[in-house]
Write a protein that holds these residues in place. Structure first.
Motif, PDB file in Angstrom:
ATOM      1  N   LEU A 150       0.831  -1.211   0.000  1.00 40.34           N
ATOM      2  CA  LEU A 150       0.000   0.000   0.000  1.00 40.34           C
ATOM      3  C   LEU A 150       0.861   1.256   0.000  1.00 40.34           C
ATOM      4  O   LEU A 150       0.561   2.248  -0.653  1.00 40.34           O
ATOM      5  CB  LEU A 150      -0.911   0.012   1.230  1.00 40.34           C
ATOM      6  N   LEU A 151       1.971   1.170   0.747  1.00 46.67           N
ATOM      7  CA  LEU A 151       2.858   2.321   0.899  1.00 46.67           C
ATOM      8  C   LEU A 151       3.481   2.732  -0.430  1.00 46.67           C
ATOM      9  O   LEU A 151       3.609   3.919  -0.724  1.00 46.67           O
ATOM     10  CB  LEU A 151       3.937   1.993   1.929  1.00 46.67           C
TER      11      LEU A 151
ATOM     12  N   LEU B 293       3.038   6.574  -1.521  1.00 48.33           N
ATOM     13  CA  LEU B 293       4.067   7.604  -1.697  1.00 48.33           C
ATOM     14  C   LEU B 293       4.006   8.203  -3.098  1.00 48.33           C
ATOM     15  O   LEU B 293       4.133   9.416  -3.263  1.00 48.33           O
ATOM     16  CB  LEU B 293       5.456   7.031  -1.412  1.00 48.33           C
ATOM     17  N   ILE B 294       3.801   7.342  -4.103  1.00 48.50           N
ATOM     18  CA  ILE B 294       3.668   7.861  -5.474  1.00 48.50           C
ATOM     19  C   ILE B 294       2.465   8.810  -5.528  1.00 48.50           C
ATOM     20  O   ILE B 294       2.540   9.915  -6.065  1.00 48.50           O
ATOM     21  CB  ILE B 294       3.476   6.707  -6.490  1.00 48.50           C
ATOM     22  N   GLY B 295       1.372   8.371  -4.908  1.00 47.38           N
ATOM     23  CA  GLY B 295       0.153   9.174  -4.889  1.00 47.38           C
ATOM     24  C   GLY B 295       0.362  10.505  -4.192  1.00 47.38           C
ATOM     25  O   GLY B 295      -0.071  11.548  -4.693  1.00 47.38           O
TER      26      GLY B 295
ATOM     27  N   GLY C 206      -3.620   2.451  -2.561  1.00 48.35           N
ATOM     28  CA  GLY C 206      -2.614   3.301  -1.923  1.00 48.35           C
ATOM     29  C   GLY C 206      -2.410   4.588  -2.703  1.00 48.35           C
ATOM     30  O   GLY C 206      -2.355   5.677  -2.132  1.00 48.35           O
ATOM     31  N   LEU C 207      -2.343   4.466  -4.011  1.00 45.95           N
ATOM     32  CA  LEU C 207      -2.081   5.616  -4.873  1.00 45.95           C
ATOM     33  C   LEU C 207      -3.204   6.649  -4.797  1.00 45.95           C
ATOM     34  O   LEU C 207      -2.958   7.829  -4.582  1.00 45.95           O
ATOM     35  CB  LEU C 207      -1.919   5.131  -6.320  1.00 45.95           C
ATOM     36  N   SER C 208      -4.438   6.176  -4.941  1.00 48.61           N
ATOM     37  CA  SER C 208      -5.533   7.147  -4.937  1.00 48.61           C
ATOM     38  C   SER C 208      -5.707   7.771  -3.554  1.00 48.61           C
ATOM     39  O   SER C 208      -5.980   8.971  -3.445  1.00 48.61           O
ATOM     40  CB  SER C 208      -6.842   6.509  -5.423  1.00 48.61           C
ATOM     41  N   VAL C 209      -5.493   6.989  -2.501  1.00 48.38           N
ATOM     42  CA  VAL C 209      -5.562   7.563  -1.156  1.00 48.38           C
ATOM     43  C   VAL C 209      -4.436   8.565  -0.961  1.00 48.38           C
ATOM     44  O   VAL C 209      -4.636   9.631  -0.373  1.00 48.38           O
ATOM     45  CB  VAL C 209      -5.520   6.459  -0.076  1.00 48.38           C
ATOM     46  N   GLY C 210      -3.255   8.245  -1.495  1.00 49.61           N
ATOM     47  CA  GLY C 210      -2.113   9.160  -1.393  1.00 49.61           C
ATOM     48  C   GLY C 210      -2.405  10.503  -2.038  1.00 49.61           C
ATOM     49  O   GLY C 210      -2.118  11.553  -1.471  1.00 49.61           O
ATOM     50  N   VAL C 211      -2.996  10.483  -3.239  1.00 48.59           N
ATOM     51  CA  VAL C 211      -3.338  11.722  -3.935  1.00 48.59           C
ATOM     52  C   VAL C 211      -4.312  12.543  -3.093  1.00 48.59           C
ATOM     53  O   VAL C 211      -4.089  13.728  -2.824  1.00 48.59           O
ATOM     54  CB  VAL C 211      -3.970  11.419  -5.322  1.00 48.59           C
TER      55      VAL C 211
END
Lengths: 253, 302
Positions: free
Chosen positions: B86-87, B91-93, B179-184
């Motif tokens: 997920l991480l 981070l990318i997000g 993970g990506l969409s949550v990161g954004v």
């Protein structure tokens, strides 16, 4: 700066009779230190009128203005669009002082004439001016809004009848700096008036600075932001770990 | 007792901040959300400048998440493998989100978009959770065992990986995308993103509720840490003084919350979280719809 030059010019141009009465003034403090326990500060201004001639018949007026550093502020206005309230128009108000407190010895328009007020930019409305803006046709409303919001926050104030005058010679007042003041050099203008005309004026300065730990943290955050950010993280991580360890210890016993 | 905050440049009550941290900490420990979506609006409310509230909030999330994760690690309710996957996405997000945030600010309207994001996401998630958890509770009343494993599109993707703690054998693509969409969203909204992550883990990835909270906290630590440093570096809006006060209350709250969370049933946890999410959503929505008493607002140039 403009105002300083202007008052210097007026001072030089003023005929000798205008300076029959001079101001001798003092302040309770000329520097305000913002430390961890800062909750605002009260500045006491006092002074006397020095004169070699008898006291003129017309009543004496005193106007005291404390002004904070100027900055450009963007004022935004909300409008209803598609059913929700959205920021639409924005106007930049240049040279809006961060703090502006006026104290007078009587009613403002009685103590200071309209012409003098306009020439010397004394009242809040004269000081906060918007530059002509092509995008909105009611730019004045934005300046009014800025004044209204800052008055509510205690940053702008007009206190009439708050300068105490004793025997047309001694005067004193106190001005409250709230805890949300910004750092910088504050100017204290004192105007002596007769029949609405300024007969003498005096300028002094108050320095508002963060000190000690507050100063150190602020400097670190601005000069070494990466180190500051990592330090914040380290502190957060440490507290998280410490609390968890402490709790385990407490619950086991 | 008042204290002057060096970066926020206002004077606030120590106990108020301590209590605020504690309250959000309890919720954080109970539900596995960082609490940012509550903390940030509460800080606005007590007069902290929005930029400082957002940045300092992320710093506080780091502390309460560390504290919460350690409690969960002890009980082995963290799926570390899932956490790392997920991480990577997170981070990318977050990096993409920060770019997007900067762009939004350059065209103005960032406040509105943040609020809209909150309303839309909190609304959808809160509503879905409320429906689902009510149904789960009713099902339990009728004493029929709920069907746990459902086969959906998630199971049809390649790059499968075994997540033993969660008891899952699924593709890594869905967790990375989550993970990506949550990161954004986390970077735009200035929160850890737990309130989106937790439902996504339950409903999209099908993880057991037991490990969801710990794993979400584990992932949030790193995303929040990254965001804190970005804020400190780019905008100088992290207030250490404010952070320490919130953290002191927050870490204690998180420990209490993690223990309270153990005592109440998973369905109850979910319905409480759902009610909380819907409440915050409605509050923000009302703010958008009702005519504000002051139509004008002040902002710094730039």
């Amino acid at each position: 700066m403009m105002r300083l030059l202007l008052s210097l010019l007026l001072f030089l141009a003023a005929p000798a009779w205008a300076q029959e009465e001079r101001i001798v003034a003092g302040m309770s403090q000329n520097r305000v230190a913002i430390d961890a326990t800062f909750v605002g500060s009260e500045i006491l201004l006092f002074g006397a009128v020095k004169r070699e001639t008898p006291i003129p018949d017309s009543p004496l007026g005193v106007v005291i203005v404390i002004e904070g550093p100027e900055e450009t502020v963007t004022v935004r206005r909300k409008e209803r669009q598609f059913g929700i309230w959205v920021n639409t128009d924005a106007v930049a108000v240049r040279d809006a002082p961060a703090f502006y407190a006026i104290a007078t010895s009587g009613r403002f328009d009685y103590v200071l004439s309209e012409e003098e007020n306009r020439d010397r930019l004394v009242s809040i409305e004269e000081t906060v001016q918007v530059i002509e803006n092509a995008e909105v046709d009611d730019a004045e409303a934005f300046a009014d809004a800025l004044i209204r919001i800052r008055e509510k926050e205690g940053l702008y104030s007009l206190a009439e009848d708050s300068v105490f005058l004793d025997q047309s010679t001694l005067f004193s007042t106190s001005v409250q700096l709230p805890s949300n003041v910004v750092e910088g050099l504050y100017t204290a203008h004192i105007y002596l008036t007769r029949e609405g005309k300024v007969v003498s004026n005096h300028v002094s300065y108050v320095s508002v600075r963060k000190v000690g730990l507050e100063r150190w943290v602020f400097n670190l955050a601005h000069e070494r932001p990466l180190i500051y950010g990592l330090l914040s993280l380290a502190i957060a991580g440490f507290f998280g770990w410490a609390a968890s360890t402490l709790f385990r210890f407490v619950f086991r016993n | 007792m008042q204290v002057y905050l060096p970066i926020a440049e206002v004077s606030v009550n120590v106990f108020l901040l301590f209590g605020l941290g504690g309250l959000v900490g309890i919720l954080s420990g109970m539900f596995g959300v960082g609490g940012g979506f509550l903390m940030t609006p509460l800080l606005f409310f007590i007069g902290i400048p929005p930029a400082v509230a957002v940045a300092t909030g992320t710093n506080q999330i780091v502390a309460s998440s560390v504290s919460g994760v350690l409690a969960h690690l002890k009980r082995k309710t963290v799926d570390l493998r899932m956490g790392w996957v997920l991480l990577v996405g997170g981070l990318i997000g977050a990096l993409l989100g920060v770019q997007l945030f900067t762009y939004l600010r350059s065209i103005g309207q960032v406040d509105l978009l943040v609020t809209l994001c909150y309303v839309v996401f909190l609304g959808i998630i809160g509503f879905l959770m409320l429906v689902e958890s009510t149904r789960a509770i009713l099902r339990n009343r009728r004493a029929t065992a709920p069907k746990r494993r459902r086969h959906n599109w998630v199971h049809a993707l390649p790059f499968k990986m075994k997540f033993r703690t969660s008891g899952l054998y699924i593709s890594v693509i869905p967790p990375i995308l989550v993970g990506l969409s949550v990161g954004v969203l986390a970077a735009i909204m200035g929160v850890g993103g737990g309130f989106i992550m937790v439902p996504a883990m339950i409903y999209i990835l099908g993880m057991p509720t037991k490990v969801v909270v710990g794993t979400s906290l584990f992932q949030i630590i790193f995303v929040a840490a990254f965001t804190t440093v970005m804020h400190a570096y780019e905008n100088q809006t992290v207030d250490i003084g404010l952070a320490i006060l919130l953290i002191l209350g927050g870490v204690i709250g998180a420990q209490l919350g993690a223990r309270i969370g153990l005592r109440i049933k998973a369905e109850q946890t979910r319905i409480l979280l759902a009610l909380l999410v819907v409440g915050v959503c409605l509050n923000l929505a009302v703010g958008l719809l009702i005519e504000p008493s002051e139509l004008y607002s002040l902002g710094q140039e730039g």
